[in-house]
Design an enzyme around this catalytic site. Sequence first.
Site, PDB file in Angstrom:
ATOM      1  N   ARG A  20      18.529 -95.548  57.629  1.00  0.00           N
ATOM      2  CA  ARG A  20      17.660 -95.595  56.688  1.00  0.00           C
ATOM      3  C   ARG A  20      16.768 -96.424  56.476  1.00  0.00           C
ATOM      4  O   ARG A  20      17.089 -97.815  56.740  1.00  0.00           O
ATOM      5  CB  ARG A  20      18.369 -95.406  55.237  1.00  0.00           C
ATOM      6  CG  ARG A  20      17.596 -95.261  54.063  1.00  0.00           C
ATOM      7  CD  ARG A  20      18.382 -95.145  52.872  1.00  0.00           C
ATOM      8  NE  ARG A  20      19.356 -96.265  52.601  1.00  0.00           N
ATOM      9  CZ  ARG A  20      20.374 -96.338  51.427  1.00  0.00           C
ATOM     10  NH1 ARG A  20      20.546 -95.168  50.779  1.00  0.00           N
ATOM     11  NH2 ARG A  20      20.830 -97.447  51.368  1.00  0.00           N
ATOM     12  N   HIS A  77      25.735-100.362  44.207  1.00  0.00           N
ATOM     13  CA  HIS A  77      25.938-100.646  45.580  1.00  0.00           C
ATOM     14  C   HIS A  77      27.004-101.430  45.940  1.00  0.00           C
ATOM     15  O   HIS A  77      27.619-101.482  47.175  1.00  0.00           O
ATOM     16  CB  HIS A  77      24.784-100.937  45.971  1.00  0.00           C
ATOM     17  CG  HIS A  77      23.520 -99.776  46.306  1.00  0.00           C
ATOM     18  ND1 HIS A  77      22.604 -99.178  45.157  1.00  0.00           N
ATOM     19  CD2 HIS A  77      23.237 -98.935  47.176  1.00  0.00           C
ATOM     20  CE1 HIS A  77      21.985 -98.581  45.490  1.00  0.00           C
ATOM     21  NE2 HIS A  77      22.344 -97.973  46.773  1.00  0.00           N
ATOM     22  N   ARG A  89      22.881 -98.406  56.243  1.00  0.00           N
ATOM     23  CA  ARG A  89      22.016 -99.027  55.092  1.00  0.00           C
ATOM     24  C   ARG A  89      21.478-100.432  55.565  1.00  0.00           C
ATOM     25  O   ARG A  89      22.145-101.464  55.700  1.00  0.00           O
ATOM     26  CB  ARG A  89      22.864 -99.614  53.912  1.00  0.00           C
ATOM     27  CG  ARG A  89      23.624 -98.297  53.458  1.00  0.00           C
ATOM     28  CD  ARG A  89      24.561 -98.767  52.129  1.00  0.00           C
ATOM     29  NE  ARG A  89      25.138 -97.886  51.424  1.00  0.00           N
ATOM     30  CZ  ARG A  89      26.568 -97.448  51.596  1.00  0.00           C
ATOM     31  NH1 ARG A  89      27.210 -97.901  52.602  1.00  0.00           N
ATOM     32  NH2 ARG A  89      26.984 -96.237  51.094  1.00  0.00           N
ATOM     33  N   ARG A  94      23.760 -95.467  36.694  1.00  0.00           N
ATOM     34  CA  ARG A  94      24.821 -95.736  37.409  1.00  0.00           C
ATOM     35  C   ARG A  94      25.528 -97.149  37.466  1.00  0.00           C
ATOM     36  O   ARG A  94      26.674 -97.359  37.694  1.00  0.00           O
ATOM     37  CB  ARG A  94      25.186 -95.132  38.564  1.00  0.00           C
ATOM     38  CG  ARG A  94      24.107 -95.955  39.848  1.00  0.00           C
ATOM     39  CD  ARG A  94      23.832 -95.134  40.939  1.00  0.00           C
ATOM     40  NE  ARG A  94      23.741 -96.103  42.372  1.00  0.00           N
ATOM     41  CZ  ARG A  94      23.660 -95.756  43.493  1.00  0.00           C
ATOM     42  NH1 ARG A  94      23.029 -94.530  43.655  1.00  0.00           N
ATOM     43  NH2 ARG A  94      23.728 -96.396  44.682  1.00  0.00           N
ATOM     44  N   CYS A 120      25.389 -87.834  52.079  1.00  0.00           N
ATOM     45  CA  CYS A 120      26.004 -89.181  52.430  1.00  0.00           C
ATOM     46  C   CYS A 120      26.223 -89.651  50.983  1.00  0.00           C
ATOM     47  O   CYS A 120      26.595 -90.939  50.992  1.00  0.00           O
ATOM     48  CB  CYS A 120      25.017 -89.946  53.437  1.00  0.00           C
ATOM     49  SG  CYS A 120      23.278 -90.219  52.578  1.00  0.00           S
ATOM     50  N   ASP A 175      22.332 -91.242  43.942  1.00  0.00           N
ATOM     51  CA  ASP A 175      21.125 -91.228  43.027  1.00  0.00           C
ATOM     52  C   ASP A 175      20.745 -89.981  42.258  1.00  0.00           C
ATOM     53  O   ASP A 175      20.119 -89.969  41.211  1.00  0.00           O
ATOM     54  CB  ASP A 175      20.047 -91.833  43.865  1.00  0.00           C
ATOM     55  CG  ASP A 175      19.919 -93.168  43.713  1.00  0.00           C
ATOM     56  OD1 ASP A 175      20.076 -93.868  42.743  1.00  0.00           O
ATOM     57  OD2 ASP A 175      19.533 -94.053  44.692  1.00  0.00           O
ATOM     58  N   GLU A 206      17.310 -87.132  47.186  1.00  0.00           N
ATOM     59  CA  GLU A 206      17.967 -87.956  45.812  1.00  0.00           C
ATOM     60  C   GLU A 206      16.919 -87.910  44.445  1.00  0.00           C
ATOM     61  O   GLU A 206      17.645 -88.689  43.602  1.00  0.00           O
ATOM     62  CB  GLU A 206      18.168 -89.490  46.303  1.00  0.00           C
ATOM     63  CG  GLU A 206      17.009 -90.127  46.911  1.00  0.00           C
ATOM     64  CD  GLU A 206      17.469 -91.407  47.698  1.00  0.00           C
ATOM     65  OE1 GLU A 206      18.650 -92.170  47.307  1.00  0.00           O
ATOM     66  OE2 GLU A 206      16.803 -91.701  48.671  1.00  0.00           O
TER      67      GLU A 206
END
Length: 763
Positions: free
Chosen positions: A507, A364, A471, A639, A676, A629, A605
């Site tokens: 979100r 992130h 976010r 990741r 997204c 994800d 996800e």
Amino acid sequence: MLELLRKIVQEVSTAPDVDAVLDLIVRRIQRGMCTEVCSVFLFESVSQRYVLRASQGLNREAVGRVSLSSSEGIVGLVAQRAEPINLEDAEAHPAFCYLQDTGEERFHAFLGVPIIHQKKVLGVLVVQQQECRRFDESEEAFLITISAQLAGVIAHAEATGAIQKISWKSQKSVNHRFEGVPGAPGVAIGRVVVIAPQADIDSVPEKEITDLALEISRFETALERVRADIRKVSAKLAKRLRYDEQALFDVYLKMLDDNALAGEVVEQIKQGNWAQGALSRVITTNARQFSLMDDPYLRERATDVRDLGRRVLGYLQEESSSQDIELPENGILVADELSPAILGEVSAEKLAGLVSVHGSGNSHAAILARSMGIPTVMGMVDLPYRQLDGREVILDGYAGRLYIDPSEDLLRVYREILREQDEVAAELATLRDLPAVTTDGKHIPLWVNTGLIADVSRSLERGAEGIGLYRTEIPFMVRDFFPSEYEQMQIYRRQLEAFAPLPVTMRTLDIGGDKALPYFPIKEDNPFLGWRGIRVTLDHPEIFLVQIRAMLRANEGLGNLRIMLPMVSSVHEVDEANNLLDRAIAELQEEGYIIERPSVGVMIEVPAAVYQLRRFAKRVDFISVGSNDLTQYLLAVDRNNPRVADLYVAYHPAVLMVLAYIAKEARRVGIQVSICGEMASEPGGALLLMAMGYDALSMNATNLPKIKSTIRSVSMKQAAELLDMVMGMDDAVKVQVVMTQALQALGISQLSSPVLPEEVLPQ
């Protein structure tokens, strides 16, 4: 053997340079395995030979002078085959090559194992004995184990040694190159500023200072505060401890005397190192000396030394933490691990680039860097960052490279790339008010992913048609406590007002995994499969309700809010969230607010969600694919882990098949589907997604003009033909090659990574 292995790994991790590491290894292994010889040969790239770098048992004078090519001797054969060779009598082997001046003619038994780091043979670890015998299986297994454990340490020590050979004041251009993982595209040229973790004695950067008196004063102030703490604790426990236990506090105080650790630190400061760096060097050196002692009591004093060092460092950092992170013009920020909180503390105007020792291009922090348009490299695990503060560097976010002390030739190349970047950006800026419409008239709405306040203006400047992902966790992560309902409402209102009447998709709080809140820590062995996203907020309805209420209040009179639920894996979670939303609406209406129910959607996800899409469609108004994800879970690749970063591939056939399946299912049930994830930010990925049938693409604001230009350059027919071609392929590498060729054929290859002239780049 296990205890010996643990001890070796622990000791070498604190050794100051590669020579100390190698010397320690050969001494410990020779004694622990009861062999007569232990040696290490390391590959030297300049001479392309394996050089004897350390030995316990062979002639010391041969170290650094004796070498073999990969086609010479048994050592060369071990390196060439990249596998162990265990011989009863080395001289009888056809590959045997006598090394003059080593004294090895006395030794017959031979066991050599390769030292391999990231698929590269760094060298060969050898043990030898006079008698003719094969080393047994347990000995061979141990040497293989120790080699695998030490490969990374040796690689890091070599890298550190290369940098340490250049002093602070050296102006020499050496083009040291370090490899990482691309985090955010772009090129930056500037000077390094290192950020160290709090109270971590092993991560303190070294900095040159000129005001010696001020630095010594800071150290002595911190020292006196630690002495006062020790005296206070000693007095408090005086009646509860025996005399010999009480005497330990006196030992600690004596360690801090001017004739002991404190004096050594002051001497280091007088040589030009800042107080924190001087303290770190003295503490690690002394702790290592204690840890090597045979006496158990003295060996345990290493822990005491490090504890005292951390206490002093804490006070030194406490003084400096009150100041903001100061960046020079074109500053390159280097951290052990980047976080959203760090990004929130620095001046974006002066920040030219970011480097993170840990993490990957899909973490992130990297996603936020892309959103901010800051060239970034992640996962530089072998970077000796403590020695880099103030150094001039080139950061290549396209290739994932960092060049230390670059030459004029290299600077010229990258300055030209910067100039070309500016030209492309200026050209793309002219598209701001034009729609993303294909040459045959298909409109593809382009939304943005946001998280920071600065993202709003940046997004509008680039012609965004809405927010596909806000976010909401970012405001939570840069605070020391949960933001109140009113604080959240003000933050959300700014996003909604700026884009009204365009849609803004918020979100709900998505923490866990690699997104931690300092005031709400989540400790798990496997956080990405643990308590995160909707799982946390449904377990804490008080957090969920406050956030939902803030969103609804912020939306009053605007009507462009869309709420999205993350990490959903069952219809039960959707039902529970919907019930809480209805409750919040009813409460606010009772309080006099004019509230309408916004559109609600789920993020796809988790693989389980893919196959429940039709059931979700009966309960929500839209779906949005979080491809980052989803790719991670489909491919079972963390990741954030740079070791497996090359396995995280957006063009993997399985990923493409799932993405196409989701779009097809959404069309069947008549529900809007957007995406997204970062795949939408890349020209080739955007072409495939729009051909699959995604209704909208959401991406970071930096890449939006590039994607708009891509869409305006092709027809839906061309995109569909490209999709048909890659969907029939079974290998991600082949897909990438086809995509690169397709972008070139369509005349839009300039929108992807630039081609670097390899002839001027150091290898």
